[in-house]
Design an enzyme around this catalytic site. Sequence first.
Site, PDB file in Angstrom:
ATOM      1  N   GLU A 161       0.822  -1.209   0.000  1.00 15.91           N
ATOM      2  CA  GLU A 161       0.000   0.000   0.000  1.00 15.91           C
ATOM      3  C   GLU A 161       0.854   1.255   0.000  1.00 15.91           C
ATOM      4  OE1 GLU A 161      -3.241  -2.040   2.933  1.00 15.91           O
ATOM      5  OE2 GLU A 161      -2.653   0.026   3.278  1.00 15.91           O
ATOM      6  N   CYS A 215       2.979   8.366   1.636  1.00  9.66           N
ATOM      7  CA  CYS A 215       3.431   7.387   2.624  1.00  9.66           C
ATOM      8  C   CYS A 215       3.791   6.108   1.879  1.00  9.66           C
ATOM      9  CB  CYS A 215       2.300   7.142   3.621  1.00  9.66           C
ATOM     10  SG  CYS A 215       2.698   5.879   4.828  1.00  9.66           S
ATOM     11  N   CYS A 248       5.867  -7.674   7.465  1.00 10.85           N
ATOM     12  CA  CYS A 248       6.869  -7.166   8.416  1.00 10.85           C
ATOM     13  C   CYS A 248       7.268  -8.302   9.350  1.00 10.85           C
ATOM     14  CB  CYS A 248       6.273  -6.010   9.227  1.00 10.85           C
ATOM     15  SG  CYS A 248       7.490  -5.138  10.241  1.00 10.85           S
ATOM     16  N   CYS A 278       4.219  -5.854  16.033  1.00 10.42           N
ATOM     17  CA  CYS A 278       3.685  -4.902  16.995  1.00 10.42           C
ATOM     18  C   CYS A 278       2.205  -5.214  17.186  1.00 10.42           C
ATOM     19  CB  CYS A 278       3.914  -3.476  16.518  1.00 10.42           C
ATOM     20  SG  CYS A 278       5.654  -3.124  16.242  1.00 10.42           S
ATOM     21  N   CYS A 324      -0.571  -3.250  15.250  1.00 11.77           N
ATOM     22  CA  CYS A 324      -0.356  -2.965  13.830  1.00 11.77           C
ATOM     23  C   CYS A 324      -0.878  -4.099  12.965  1.00 11.77           C
ATOM     24  CB  CYS A 324       1.132  -2.755  13.572  1.00 11.77           C
ATOM     25  SG  CYS A 324       1.522  -2.581  11.825  1.00 11.77           S
ATOM     26  N   CYS A 383      -3.288   0.871   8.164  1.00 11.53           N
ATOM     27  CA  CYS A 383      -2.326   0.471   7.148  1.00 11.53           C
ATOM     28  C   CYS A 383      -2.241  -1.047   7.097  1.00 11.53           C
ATOM     29  CB  CYS A 383      -0.959   1.055   7.510  1.00 11.53           C
ATOM     30  SG  CYS A 383       0.329   0.475   6.455  1.00 11.53           S
TER      31      CYS A 383
HETATM   32  N1  SAH Z   1       7.857  -0.049  10.754  1.00 10.33           N
HETATM   33  C1  SAH Z   1       7.983   1.355  10.921  1.00 10.33           C
HETATM   34  C2  SAH Z   1       7.246   2.151   9.877  1.00 10.33           C
HETATM   35  C3  SAH Z   1       5.887   1.664   9.503  1.00 10.33           C
HETATM   36  S1  SAH Z   1       4.618   1.750  10.748  1.00 10.33           S
HETATM   37  C4  SAH Z   1       7.570   1.758  12.311  1.00 10.33           C
HETATM   38  O1  SAH Z   1       7.028   0.916  13.037  1.00 10.33           O
HETATM   39  O2  SAH Z   1       7.821   2.893  12.677  1.00 10.33           O
HETATM   40  C5  SAH Z   1       4.290   3.515  10.748  1.00 10.33           C
HETATM   41  C6  SAH Z   1       3.589   4.024  11.990  1.00 10.33           C
HETATM   42  O3  SAH Z   1       2.208   3.604  12.014  1.00 10.33           O
HETATM   43  C7  SAH Z   1       4.211   3.534  13.286  1.00 10.33           C
HETATM   44  O4  SAH Z   1       4.370   4.578  14.208  1.00 10.33           O
HETATM   45  C8  SAH Z   1       3.191   2.554  13.747  1.00 10.33           C
HETATM   46  O5  SAH Z   1       3.323   2.366  15.096  1.00 10.33           O
HETATM   47  C9  SAH Z   1       1.891   3.188  13.311  1.00 10.33           C
HETATM   48  N2  SAH Z   1       0.755   2.262  13.308  1.00 10.33           N
HETATM   49  C10 SAH Z   1       0.746   0.970  12.934  1.00 10.33           C
HETATM   50  N3  SAH Z   1      -0.486   0.431  13.078  1.00 10.33           N
HETATM   51  C11 SAH Z   1      -1.277   1.412  13.559  1.00 10.33           C
HETATM   52  C12 SAH Z   1      -2.671   1.472  13.918  1.00 10.33           C
HETATM   53  N4  SAH Z   1      -3.460   0.417  13.799  1.00 10.33           N
HETATM   54  N5  SAH Z   1      -3.135   2.652  14.364  1.00 10.33           N
HETATM   55  C13 SAH Z   1      -2.336   3.741  14.455  1.00 10.33           C
HETATM   56  N6  SAH Z   1      -1.028   3.729  14.142  1.00 10.33           N
HETATM   57  C14 SAH Z   1      -0.493   2.578  13.712  1.00 10.33           C
HETATM   58 FE1  SF4 Z   2       6.229  -3.572  11.453  1.00  9.01          FE
HETATM   59 FE2  SF4 Z   2       3.867  -2.491  11.982  1.00  9.01          FE
HETATM   60 FE3  SF4 Z   2       5.644  -2.732  13.940  1.00  9.01          FE
HETATM   61 FE4  SF4 Z   2       6.050  -0.912  11.978  1.00  9.01          FE
HETATM   62  S1  SF4 Z   2       4.391  -0.920  13.478  1.00  9.01           S
HETATM   63  S2  SF4 Z   2       7.539  -2.389  12.828  1.00  9.01           S
HETATM   64  S3  SF4 Z   2       5.154  -2.035  10.214  1.00  9.01           S
HETATM   65  S4  SF4 Z   2       4.667  -4.445  12.819  1.00  9.01           S
END
Ligand code: SAH
Ligand code: SF4
Length: 387
Positions: free
Chosen positions: A119, A134, A141, A145, A148, A372
């Site tokens: 995306e 973005c 990944c 997290c 996420c 995302c």
């Molecule tokens: N992997 C990198 C970049 C991609 S994620 C990272 O973790 O920083 C980009 C941002 O989106 C991160 O701050 C992540 O914590 C946030 N993010 C991921 N899933 C989310 C969600 N469901 N709601 C809000 N923010 C989210």
């Molecule tokens: Fe990976 Fe999502 Fe964690 Fe970013 S926030 S490191 S994309 S699992």
Amino acid sequence: MSDLTVAERDRVLAKSALFNPPEATLPDGRRELVGLTREELVAELATLGEKPFRAKQLWHWIYHQGVTDFARMTSIAGPLRERLAERFVVGRPTAAEVQTSADETRKFLFRYRDGQEVETVYIPDRHADRGAVCISTQVGCTLSCRFCHTGTQKLVRNLGAAEIVGQFMAARDSYGEWPSPKDDQPRLLSTIVVMGMGEPLYNYENTAKALRIIMDGEGIGLSRRRITLSTSGVVPMMDRCGEELGVNLAVSLHAVTDELRNEIVPLNRKYPIAELLDACRRYPGASNARRITFEYVMLRGVNDSEAEARELVRLLAGLPAKINLIPFNPWPGSPYLTSTHEQTAKFAAILNDAGYSSPIRRPRGRDISAACGQLKTESERGRKAVA
Ligand code: SAH
Ligand code: SF4
């Protein structure tokens, strides 16, 4: 940097290389030119007996004019254009889906030659004459997290430099923003945030190559100040990112104790908060004029208490920082709720009182598919339903 950090960095790079995509060559043997460095482009043209100035011309057509068809590259003589077309392509990922939200956010699902999809999202600024793209760096990944959605998709592979640059170029196609505007001219696609799917510092070589191409002044020409890379905290790669690319840094912090961060950002078990903040303190180029952004996703009853806001202030003392409070974007089956407006405002007030800029990010594009990584899942589900 300590020997230990260097050894750890080499280990991260070696592991990452295992996930690299296949060569950017089409089944008919033609080679993709997008994603090559200037030197690589010179070398490719040398195989046709062409001199380096041809590479300069091609670079201009590809990255300044945004032209994909060799026949339109009119400064190059006809017969050579034909030979180029036999050997090379200037490609784009296929837009498998494009959705534009009521708030003008545009979400692309891009498909690559092997069928993998990622995306890319265009987020217009409030003034609507500029905006951020973005971009994603990996399919899936490795880090899981808890909040996420991408983290629920296992890592399939890294994106190559061509595939990363290609997202930006295809987004530009969609807005008709070619030729590349001069740096002082207004532009719709004015900034890049590397905050899409994947962890960019676990795909450092390809991400760095792509960003160097994007920053090249004779092509797309976005300056490093207009690019922000977000990491969940791959400490051994942060120094290199600052030294070599000098882009703005965003760090996904999300918790103020190791106990909680271990749970919601499992990478914390490897690189705990103190080490992460040390890496931020030495991040080259960070200053009051160029602050590090700390991202903090607001999870109701999990990390949003006032005591945690105060602890955040204490942790960041002395760092040139701004804090981005992100309302949690729920996805089907997600284990959390978004913090209430009231609680988020209280949290933000404590940060503001301590002198930190702490904007609450407006939720964007909610009506097209919130979090995302979700558009991709919906598309896969849709295909399964059809099959
Ligand atoms: N992997 C990198 C970049 C991609 S994620 C990272 O973790 O920083 C980009 C941002 O989106 C991160 O701050 C992540 O914590 C946030 N993010 C991921 N899933 C989310 C969600 N469901 N709601 C809000 N923010 C989210
Ligand atoms: Fe990976 Fe999502 Fe964690 Fe970013 S926030 S490191 S994309 S699992």
